[in-house]
Design a protein around this motif. Structure first.
Motif, mmCIF file in Angstrom:
data_model
loop_
_atom_site.group_PDB
_atom_site.id
_atom_site.type_symbol
_atom_site.label_atom_id
_atom_site.label_comp_id
_atom_site.label_asym_id
_atom_site.label_seq_id
_atom_site.Cartn_x
_atom_site.Cartn_y
_atom_site.Cartn_z
ATOM 1 N N THR A 48 0.861 -1.213 -0.064
ATOM 2 C CA THR A 48 0.011 -0.079 0.021
ATOM 3 C C THR A 48 0.722 1.436 -0.059
ATOM 4 O O THR A 48 0.416 2.419 -0.830
ATOM 5 N N GLN A 89 -7.151 0.277 -0.954
ATOM 6 C CA GLN A 89 -7.642 -1.245 0.114
ATOM 7 C C GLN A 89 -8.787 -0.932 0.747
ATOM 8 O O GLN A 89 -9.471 -1.874 0.793
ATOM 9 N N ASP A 169 -5.492 -1.541 -5.017
ATOM 10 C CA ASP A 169 -4.834 -2.010 -3.961
ATOM 11 C C ASP A 169 -5.776 -3.177 -3.337
ATOM 12 O O ASP A 169 -6.711 -2.870 -2.624
#
Ligand code: CTP
Ligand code: MG
Length: 242
Positions: A48, A89, A169
């Motif tokens: 990330t 994410q 992500d």
């Protein structure tokens, strides 16, 4: 053209503000338009963090991140945002309609473009099933849709903005294997001449990537295609077997 979407990380080292040790060390790779680059590595390995440097959520301590040959540190964020879409994410939806959420970043998109993006993101069925369709309300943080639906809406939002570079992500992990496969097959067409960088947990998500970067403790320890890594990378073999 000059807005092709070539991404280059050049000897990038990065530490979070106030932290002593870097979470990324000497990262170098190039991603070309038409290519899919995958990043894999254990939790906390820096995936990330690596993605966050392209849209300048942070700036590296050393080295450079370049977009079409220009250091992003010399570009303004709005310019980068027009060319790079990051699906985070933890995908974020804001309070408003589905339509509002999808048009974010490209307010003049047509309804047809929204539906096309939803179709690719495998989100058209559940939106169509809602009484108000695109006009259905999303609560703050998207708490009234499932995690997988939230991910698909955020993928659709990225598609609507038609960037040169897509950063995903871990965007496919909340999807079941079949939906993941359908989504990526549909994605191939729409992102064919864009640059795609995918962080993934599941090996099946990335076996077809042009290049896989294996991240361990903030360093790229191995790189290659799935087949090459199976033969050469103990770290990759461990991930495959886990
Ligand atoms: N980190 C930090 N400050 C942040 C975010 C992350 O210090 N704001 C640290 C984490 O604790 C970790 C390292 O940076 O040690 C890398 O984090 P990250 O890039 O988020 O790792 P991922 O590989 O993305 O991990 P995951 O698979 O769990 O998403
Ligand atoms: Mg992560």
């Amino acid at each position: 053209g000059t807005l092709a979407g070539v991404v280059e990380y050049r000897n990038v080292t990065f530490a979070y503000p106030g932290a002593e040790s870097p979470v990324l060390s000497n990262i170098s790779f190039t991603a070309q338009p038409g290519q899919t680059i995958a990043i894999i590595g254990s939790t906390g390995s820096g995936k990330t963090s690596l993605l966050s440097l392209l849209p300048r959520l942070y700036d590296p301590a050393e080295g450079e991140v370049l977009l079409d040959g220009v250091p992003v540190s010399r570009m303004d964020r709005a310019d980068i945002t027009r060319r790079v879409a990051l699906v985070p994410q933890r995908p974020y939806l804001f309070s408003g309609t589905i339509e509002h959420n999808l048009r974010f970043g490209k307010t003049d998109a047509t309804d047809q473009e929204l539906w096309e993006a939803l179709q690719v993101a495998q989100g058209d069925e559940f939106v169509r099933a809602k009484k108000n369709g695109l006009g259905s309300r999303i609560s703050q943080g998207g708490t009234n849709v499932s995690g997988g639906q939230r991910q698909r809406l955020c993928i659709a939002r990225a598609l609507v903005s038609r960037p040169r570079v897509y950063l995903f992500d871990d965007s496919f992990s909340a999807l079941d294997v079949a939906t993941d496969a359908r989504l990526r097959a549909a994605l191939k067409g729409i992102t064919a001449d864009a640059t795609v960088i995918i962080v993934a947990q599941r090996i099946s998500t990335i076996t077809e990537a042009d290049q896989i970067l294996v991240l361990d403790n903030g360093r790229i320890v191995d790189r290659g295609t799935h087949q090459e890594l199976l033969e050469t990378s103990p770290t990759y073999q461990e991930i495959v077997e886990s």
